[in-house]
Design a protein around this motif. Structure first.
Motif, PDB file in Angstrom:
ATOM      1  N   ASN A 136     -13.950  77.404  67.448  1.00 49.60           N
ATOM      2  CA  ASN A 136     -15.071  78.345  67.356  1.00 49.60           C
ATOM      3  C   ASN A 136     -15.631  78.654  68.743  1.00 49.60           C
ATOM      4  N   ARG A 137     -15.781  77.639  69.558  1.00 49.70           N
ATOM      5  CA  ARG A 137     -16.256  77.861  70.916  1.00 49.70           C
ATOM      6  C   ARG A 137     -15.274  78.714  71.702  1.00 49.70           C
ATOM      7  N   ARG A 138     -13.971  78.389  71.615  1.00 47.74           N
ATOM      8  CA  ARG A 138     -12.956  79.155  72.349  1.00 47.74           C
ATOM      9  C   ARG A 138     -12.947  80.610  71.906  1.00 47.74           C
ATOM     10  N   ALA A 139     -13.074  80.824  70.618  1.00 48.61           N
ATOM     11  CA  ALA A 139     -13.109  82.205  70.116  1.00 48.61           C
ATOM     12  C   ALA A 139     -14.328  82.935  70.646  1.00 48.61           C
ATOM     13  N   GLY A 140     -15.464  82.241  70.685  1.00 48.84           N
ATOM     14  CA  GLY A 140     -16.678  82.850  71.209  1.00 48.84           C
ATOM     15  C   GLY A 140     -16.540  83.227  72.673  1.00 48.84           C
ATOM     16  N   VAL A 141     -15.934  82.353  73.471  1.00 54.66           N
ATOM     17  CA  VAL A 141     -15.725  82.651  74.895  1.00 54.66           C
ATOM     18  C   VAL A 141     -14.933  83.950  75.045  1.00 54.66           C
ATOM     19  N   ALA A 142     -13.854  84.069  74.272  1.00 55.51           N
ATOM     20  CA  ALA A 142     -13.028  85.275  74.358  1.00 55.51           C
ATOM     21  C   ALA A 142     -13.808  86.519  73.936  1.00 55.51           C
ATOM     22  N   LEU A 143     -14.639  86.397  72.907  1.00 57.98           N
ATOM     23  CA  LEU A 143     -15.465  87.533  72.483  1.00 57.98           C
ATOM     24  C   LEU A 143     -16.448  87.911  73.586  1.00 57.98           C
ATOM     25  N   GLY A 144     -17.037  86.919  74.226  1.00 56.11           N
ATOM     26  CA  GLY A 144     -17.971  87.182  75.310  1.00 56.11           C
ATOM     27  C   GLY A 144     -17.310  87.850  76.501  1.00 56.11           C
ATOM     28  N   GLN A 145     -16.020  87.615  76.656  1.00 56.39           N
ATOM     29  CA  GLN A 145     -15.259  88.243  77.742  1.00 56.39           C
ATOM     30  C   GLN A 145     -14.805  89.657  77.387  1.00 56.39           C
ATOM     31  N   GLY A 146     -15.150  90.093  76.161  1.00 59.01           N
ATOM     32  CA  GLY A 146     -14.869  91.472  75.778  1.00 59.01           C
ATOM     33  C   GLY A 146     -13.628  91.696  74.947  1.00 59.01           C
ATOM     34  N   LYS A 147     -12.972  90.647  74.508  1.00 59.85           N
ATOM     35  CA  LYS A 147     -11.766  90.821  73.699  1.00 59.85           C
ATOM     36  C   LYS A 147     -12.131  91.174  72.260  1.00 59.85           C
ATOM     37  N   PRO A 148     -11.356  92.049  71.597  1.00 59.06           N
ATOM     38  CA  PRO A 148     -11.630  92.392  70.196  1.00 59.06           C
ATOM     39  C   PRO A 148     -11.426  91.181  69.285  1.00 59.06           C
ATOM     40  N   LEU A 149     -12.162  91.161  68.176  1.00 52.54           N
ATOM     41  CA  LEU A 149     -12.094  90.035  67.249  1.00 52.54           C
ATOM     42  C   LEU A 149     -10.672  89.788  66.757  1.00 52.54           C
ATOM     43  N   GLU A 150      -9.941  90.849  66.413  1.00 51.07           N
ATOM     44  CA  GLU A 150      -8.584  90.685  65.893  1.00 51.07           C
ATOM     45  C   GLU A 150      -7.689  89.998  66.919  1.00 51.07           C
ATOM     46  N   THR A 151      -7.833  90.372  68.177  1.00 53.93           N
ATOM     47  CA  THR A 151      -7.049  89.752  69.245  1.00 53.93           C
ATOM     48  C   THR A 151      -7.425  88.288  69.414  1.00 53.93           C
ATOM     49  N   VAL A 152      -8.711  88.003  69.353  1.00 51.21           N
ATOM     50  CA  VAL A 152      -9.196  86.639  69.514  1.00 51.21           C
ATOM     51  C   VAL A 152      -8.631  85.731  68.430  1.00 51.21           C
ATOM     52  N   LEU A 153      -8.696  86.164  67.193  1.00 48.82           N
ATOM     53  CA  LEU A 153      -8.214  85.340  66.082  1.00 48.82           C
ATOM     54  C   LEU A 153      -6.715  85.106  66.191  1.00 48.82           C
ATOM     55  N   ARG A 154      -5.986  86.119  66.623  1.00 47.08           N
ATOM     56  CA  ARG A 154      -4.539  85.962  66.790  1.00 47.08           C
ATOM     57  C   ARG A 154      -4.226  84.980  67.910  1.00 47.08           C
ATOM     58  N   ASP A 155      -4.962  85.076  69.020  1.00 49.37           N
ATOM     59  CA  ASP A 155      -4.704  84.206  70.158  1.00 49.37           C
ATOM     60  C   ASP A 155      -5.050  82.750  69.873  1.00 49.37           C
TER      61      ASP A 155
END
Length: 337
Positions: A251-270
């Motif tokens: 959850n934290r890692r996903a949040g970091v990626a969202l804060g960096q501007g990545k789309p949610l779909e990309t974040v969940l896949r990564d």
């Protein structure tokens, strides 16, 4: 020695299977993919989900559902799969066999807690909930960990006796509602602390989100029937701390990626594994509206995740809310009642 079946061969299921086997129990780790389970059996390692952790001799990776006729069954699947999994294992369970749920979430649509889902699907089996600050990567490596098991007193103590080891301390708590809600809702706050980190904010911001996030969790949890002091325990503040700060936290890692501007779909896949905070944010926001419980952090998380709100605007909206008195909210949460 007990005969234990762990259904779900992801990171947490594998870690608990290793723990229980090392505690001297005969353990079946049951997965759904024959090729994957055969690989685990030969390599004695779950390289995909729990790399570097050796599967001990007392642990059998398998797809054989008949091995669910055990003394204890641990259900370790994502929250959205709990009902389906319960229906799948039901024909194989012995009546009276305790089922321990390890997923942290709620069911979308119904807003049921997962123990309620399991009670509906498995009415002949006592249900217990395992929660607390417990990353699989550390439990699998036998690092000291404390957790809480919630159920009626008798059921909880049976699970406690079976799972307790010198490195895995198990507490009991009859407050199933509070334990489940603490475990589910902290994932939302972990997403938000990750977003703050991704935006380049520091420790002050994360501490504020964790502290005010705990207030939100307790406020909704008490409104739904949880005991206020449960949220000051392992499944509340304990799990919140580890999920908001650990490098292991999805959850934290996903949040970091969202804060960096990545789309949610990309974040969940990564991330590659289930990020429970995303579903929890939708459910928590819907419940807060339904129950008229103020949850400003959760509201902003919902807007970012599902309405396309800008993360920087969300932070500004939080900081510029109307003025309040902190102690009034503490009393409102009934911490000391």
């Amino acid at each position: 020695m007990a005969n234990v079946a762990v259904y779900g061969a992801g990171s947490w299921g594998s870690a608990l299977a290793v723990l229980l086997a090392n505690a001297g129990h005969q353990v079946s780790l049951i997965g759904r993919q024959p090729d994957e389970m055969e690989r685990l059996k030969k390599q004695r390692e779950n390289a995909r989900y729990l790399p570097g952790v050796v599967l001990p001799p007392g642990l059998l990776p398998t797809t054989d559902l008949t091995l669910l006729k055990a003394d204890l069954v641990v259900l370790s699947v994502p929250s959205h799969s709990v009902r389906e999994a319960a229906r799948m294992i039901k024909p194989y369970l012995r009546p009276g066999c305790i089922v321990v749920n390890t997923a942290k979430g709620m069911e979308e649509g119904t807003h049921l807690r997962l123990s309620e889902v399991l009670t509906e699907e498995l009415p002949k089996n006592p249900i217990a909930v395992l929660s607390g600050p417990s990353h699989a990567e550390e439990v699998g490596r036998d690092m000291p960990t404390t957790v809480v098991v919630a159920s009626d007193v008798g059921t909880a103590e049976v699970v406690q006796d079976l799972m307790m080891t010198p490195k895995f301390r198990v507490y009991t708590n009859p407050d199933v509602i509070g334990v489940e809600l603490g475990g589910a809702l902290k994932n939302v706050i972990a997403l938000c602390t990750g977003i703050a980190e991704g935006l380049g904010f520091g420790d002050n911001t994360k501490a504020a989100l964790m502290t005010r996030g705990l207030a939100e969790i307790a406020r909704l949890g008490v409104a739904l029937g949880g005991h206020p002091l449960t949220f000051a325990g392992l499944s509340g503040v304990g799990d919140l701390i580890v999920t908001c700060t650990s490098l292991h936290s999805r959850n934290r890692r996903a949040g970091v990626a969202l804060g960096q501007g990545k789309p949610l779909e990309t974040v969940l896949r990564d991330v590659g594994m289930v990020v429970e905070g995303v579903r929890a944010a939708r459910i928590a926001y819907q419940l807060s509206v339904e129950k008229q419980i103020p949850m400003p952090i959760t509201e902003q998380a919902y807007k970012v995740l599902f309405e396309g709100a800008d993360t920087k605007v969300a932070v500004a909206d939080l900081m510029l809310r109307g003025k309040t008195h902190e102690l009034e909210e503490v009393v409102e949460m009934s911490w000391l009642k």
